[in-house]
Design an enzyme around this catalytic site. Structure first.
Site, PDB file in Angstrom:
ATOM      1  N   ASN A  49      15.850  -5.855  -1.846  1.00 23.89           N
ATOM      2  CA  ASN A  49      17.116  -5.147  -2.007  1.00 23.89           C
ATOM      3  C   ASN A  49      17.039  -3.729  -1.417  1.00 23.89           C
ATOM      4  O   ASN A  49      17.610  -2.790  -1.957  1.00 23.89           O
ATOM      5  CB  ASN A  49      17.453  -5.085  -3.510  1.00 23.89           C
ATOM      6  CG  ASN A  49      18.872  -4.668  -3.780  1.00 23.89           C
ATOM      7  OD1 ASN A  49      19.804  -5.237  -3.232  1.00 23.89           O
ATOM      8  ND2 ASN A  49      19.052  -3.658  -4.610  1.00 23.89           N
ATOM      9  N   GLY A  50      16.316  -3.620  -0.300  1.00 24.93           N
ATOM     10  CA  GLY A  50      16.092  -2.288   0.268  1.00 24.93           C
ATOM     11  C   GLY A  50      17.032  -1.896   1.381  1.00 24.93           C
ATOM     12  O   GLY A  50      16.965  -0.790   1.909  1.00 24.93           O
ATOM     13  N   GLY A  51      17.939  -2.809   1.754  1.00 17.48           N
ATOM     14  CA  GLY A  51      18.770  -2.569   2.941  1.00 17.48           C
ATOM     15  C   GLY A  51      20.039  -1.795   2.659  1.00 17.48           C
ATOM     16  O   GLY A  51      20.696  -1.988   1.637  1.00 17.48           O
TER      17      GLY A  51
ATOM     18  N   GLN B 174       9.743  -0.064  -3.011  1.00 17.77           N
ATOM     19  CA  GLN B 174       8.731  -0.368  -2.003  1.00 17.77           C
ATOM     20  C   GLN B 174       8.235   0.939  -1.388  1.00 17.77           C
ATOM     21  O   GLN B 174       8.750   2.016  -1.672  1.00 17.77           O
ATOM     22  CB  GLN B 174       9.280  -1.318  -0.941  1.00 17.77           C
ATOM     23  CG  GLN B 174      10.166  -0.702   0.109  1.00 17.77           C
ATOM     24  CD  GLN B 174      10.410  -1.649   1.287  1.00 17.77           C
ATOM     25  OE1 GLN B 174      11.492  -2.169   1.444  1.00 17.77           O
ATOM     26  NE2 GLN B 174       9.415  -1.861   2.129  1.00 17.77           N
TER      27      GLN B 174
ATOM     28  N   GLY C  54       9.322  -2.590   6.124  1.00 16.76           N
ATOM     29  CA  GLY C  54       9.584  -4.020   6.237  1.00 16.76           C
ATOM     30  C   GLY C  54       9.273  -4.763   4.943  1.00 16.76           C
ATOM     31  O   GLY C  54       8.630  -4.241   4.040  1.00 16.76           O
ATOM     32  N   HIS C  55       9.737  -6.032   4.854  1.00 17.09           N
ATOM     33  CA  HIS C  55       9.542  -6.782   3.610  1.00 17.09           C
ATOM     34  C   HIS C  55       8.105  -7.251   3.423  1.00 17.09           C
ATOM     35  O   HIS C  55       7.738  -7.713   2.346  1.00 17.09           O
ATOM     36  CB  HIS C  55      10.526  -7.951   3.487  1.00 17.09           C
ATOM     37  CG  HIS C  55      10.773  -8.701   4.756  1.00 17.09           C
ATOM     38  ND1 HIS C  55       9.806  -9.445   5.383  1.00 17.09           N
ATOM     39  CD2 HIS C  55      11.884  -8.803   5.527  1.00 17.09           C
ATOM     40  CE1 HIS C  55      10.310  -9.999   6.478  1.00 17.09           C
ATOM     41  NE2 HIS C  55      11.568  -9.625   6.599  1.00 17.09           N
TER      42      HIS C  55
ATOM     43  N   ASN D 146      15.996 -12.554   0.576  1.00 17.33           N
ATOM     44  CA  ASN D 146      16.765 -11.346   0.892  1.00 17.33           C
ATOM     45  C   ASN D 146      18.034 -11.319   0.049  1.00 17.33           C
ATOM     46  O   ASN D 146      18.681 -12.351  -0.142  1.00 17.33           O
ATOM     47  CB  ASN D 146      17.145 -11.327   2.380  1.00 17.33           C
ATOM     48  CG  ASN D 146      15.921 -11.210   3.272  1.00 17.33           C
ATOM     49  OD1 ASN D 146      14.837 -10.860   2.820  1.00 17.33           O
ATOM     50  ND2 ASN D 146      16.086 -11.528   4.542  1.00 17.33           N
TER      51      ASN D 146
ATOM     52  N   LYS E  32      25.062 -10.607   7.681  1.00 17.70           N
ATOM     53  CA  LYS E  32      24.484  -9.512   8.464  1.00 17.70           C
ATOM     54  C   LYS E  32      25.561  -8.649   9.120  1.00 17.70           C
ATOM     55  O   LYS E  32      25.296  -7.533   9.529  1.00 17.70           O
ATOM     56  CB  LYS E  32      23.571 -10.079   9.564  1.00 17.70           C
ATOM     57  CG  LYS E  32      22.383 -10.877   9.048  1.00 17.70           C
ATOM     58  CD  LYS E  32      21.406 -10.016   8.277  1.00 17.70           C
ATOM     59  CE  LYS E  32      20.204 -10.819   7.793  1.00 17.70           C
ATOM     60  NZ  LYS E  32      19.394 -10.056   6.823  1.00 17.70           N
TER      61      LYS E  32
END
Length: 521
Positions: A118-120, A194, A223-224, A252, A393
């Site tokens: 959930n970092g985007g 993260q 990155g993941h 994701n 996206k």
């Protein structure tokens, strides 16, 4: 704090570095670039005053330094993938989903936790906050849908599947604010951050930030693939194991098809696989997605960034690489703990070149979560239906999800049974629809697309209410022109170009407009 803190001792790295790579690592750390980086990172650590924060930041910078020195060593060797050794996976390396239809035991769910990456930020869609806060269907956000799904799973089966959210420094505060509204749900939510790594100046190979508190744009989430380090250092891995959790389902947050599948969980238990990657059949729209390969007899993830330029077309073709990684991953937590404590998680480095807002060329060193497949026993892919890969996206994807093509059931998207084909339409919206605000302004209401095969829209175009699109529809408003598609309009196999902007009752007056029938193939 002395600079030695950031020079990991050889004996501490023995578990993580083996054979010749250990020699390369030592060589790299004595190099000018590595020494300069180490000094800069030590200086960064010294800018933190609080002892607890300082220790955590120091550990983070050590992890970054280790990644950086690996990057230097690999760059010095300039070893590329031997393309002749890249083979298509065979046999039991990729299992068809249809073959794993054995009975399932709902009690298995008590051993499961669900993690959403959930970092985007939704910057590409014009958002300023966490992308998972975007409303995607029936006034519900990505996070709302996930919470609804897992709550239904828990109440129906009387189990306790917790939700874990891995945030980034970009989305952490936003996410904490959002999840407050779920306080009364039948669901436990844990968040952890993260890593935050410094961007590297491309020319000097030095970090962009000068203090730990420097501006956000001087840092990046790596990155993941950082998932494993972050799980360990945050204490969440140990917390899950202490609660008796044995399996983790990772996906994701913007993949609306990634719901818990009990059959895959059962298959994981029965096959004693420590790691399962969900893959699905590739189409022409998926040419950039990472794929599983057989490399010298072992299964590996191959990302497009790792492919030598002369083999790019080969990589993109559907002939040799028929499947791609959905980034839906199933991980055995005990196995993960063992790997992190013994050999470490050494993932292939993906070099991501970027430019800052002021045009400074920088390098971001990233890793992919799926690359961990090579570290686990009995690891393999499961070829799942396309319905398990529904990412949003861009606004073209959003149109698909918001349309009458999908309905919601307990937070899960279901393809309408009125759709005559299993495949979804190909939708390509132009730059005028790129940002979410523009998208919302240009559709009075989302068109009906149950019978649509292909839609392309470019230029200054607006859609009225109750518009129906069927077959192949192409709408092109040329430079300086505008097209308004009126309320109730039905377009079937049509190419529209020019100017359409006057509506008189139920009749449409076309001004300089070209309407061409498209004959279906």
């Amino acid at each position: 704090m002395s600079s030695n803190t950031l020079a990991p001792k050889a004996e501490n790295l023995n578990a993580r570095v083996r054979g010749s790579s250990h020699i390369d690592f030592k060589t790299a750390t004595t190099g000018v670039a590595a020494k300069a980086m180490r000094n800069e990172l030590s200086q960064l650590v010294s800018t933190v005053e609080d002892p607890q924060t300082k220790r955590a930041f120091d550990i983070e910078m050590q992890s970054f330094f280790y990644l950086f020195t690996r990057y230097l060593a690999e760059r010095a060797k300039s070893q590329e993938l031997d393309w002749d050794r890249v083979k298509t996976p065979e046999g039991d390396q990729i299992v068809p989903y249809a073959s794993i239809t054995q009975p399932v035991d709902p009690k298995n769910l008590n051993k499961l936790a669900v993690l959403k990456v959930n970092g985007g930020l939704g910057t590409s869609m014009g958002m300023t906050g966490a992308k998972s806060a975007l409303e995607v269907k029936d006034d519900m956000t990505f996070l709302d849908l996930t919470v609804r799904q897992i709550e239904h799973l828990n109440t129906t089966n009387r189990v306790d599947v917790p939700l874990i959210l891995m945030t980034s420094f970009n989305t952490h505060d936003d996410t904490l604010r959002i999840i407050k509204k779920y306080a009364n749900q039948q669901l436990r939510i844990t968040t952890f951050n993260q890593s935050r790594y410094p961007r590297i100046h491309k020319e000097t190979l030095l970090p962009l930030p000068k203090t730990a508190a420097d501006d956000k744009n001087k840092w990046y989430p790596p990155g993941h693939g950082d998932l494993y380090n972050a799980l360990l250092h945050s204490g969440v891995l140990d917390q899950l194991l202490a609660e008796g959790k044995e399996y983790l389902f990772v996906s994701n947050s913007d993949n609306l098809g990634a719901v818990v599948d009990e059959k895959i969980l059962q298959h994981m238990i029965d096959s004693q696989a420590e790691f399962i990657m969900e893959v699905t059949d590739k189409t022409k729209a998926d040419i950039k997605g990472g794929t599983l390969i057989d490399y010298e007899g072992s299964i590996r993830l191959l990302e497009v960034a790792q492919v030598p330029s002369e083999h790019l077309e080969d990589f993109k073709s559907v002939r040799k690489f028929k499947i791609f990684n959905t980034n839906n991953l199933w991980i055995n937590l005990k196995a993960l703990k063992r790997i992190m404590e013994t050999e470490g998680m050494e993932l292939d480095i993906i070099v991501n070149p970027k430019n800052t807002e002021d045009g400074t060329p920088v390098v971001q060193l990233e890793t992919a979560a799926g690359d961990a497949i090579k570290h686990f026993k009995n690891a393999h892919g499961v070829n799942v239906p396309r319905s398990r890969f529904l990412p949003v996206k861009n606004c073209s994807d959003l149109l698909l999800i918001k349309s009458d093509l999908y309905s919601l059931q307990h937070g899960q998207l279901l393809l309408s049974d009125k759709r005559q084909f299993e495949s979804t339409p190909v939708i390509k919206l132009g730059d005028h629809f790129k940002k979410i605000q523009q998208f919302q302004k240009r559709f009075k209401k989302i068109p009906k697309i149950l019978e649509l095969d292909h839609l392309t829209v470019t230029g200054d175009v607006y859609f009225g209410r109750n518009v129906t699109l069927r077959g192949t529809v192409i709408v092109v408003a040329n430079e300086g022109q505008r097209i308004d598609i009126p309320d109730g309009c039905i377009l079937e196999n049509k190419l529209l170009s020019g100017n359409l902007n006057m509506i008189v009752r139920h009749y449409v007056l076309y001004l300089h407009v070209s309407v061409t029938d498209i004959i279906p193939q």
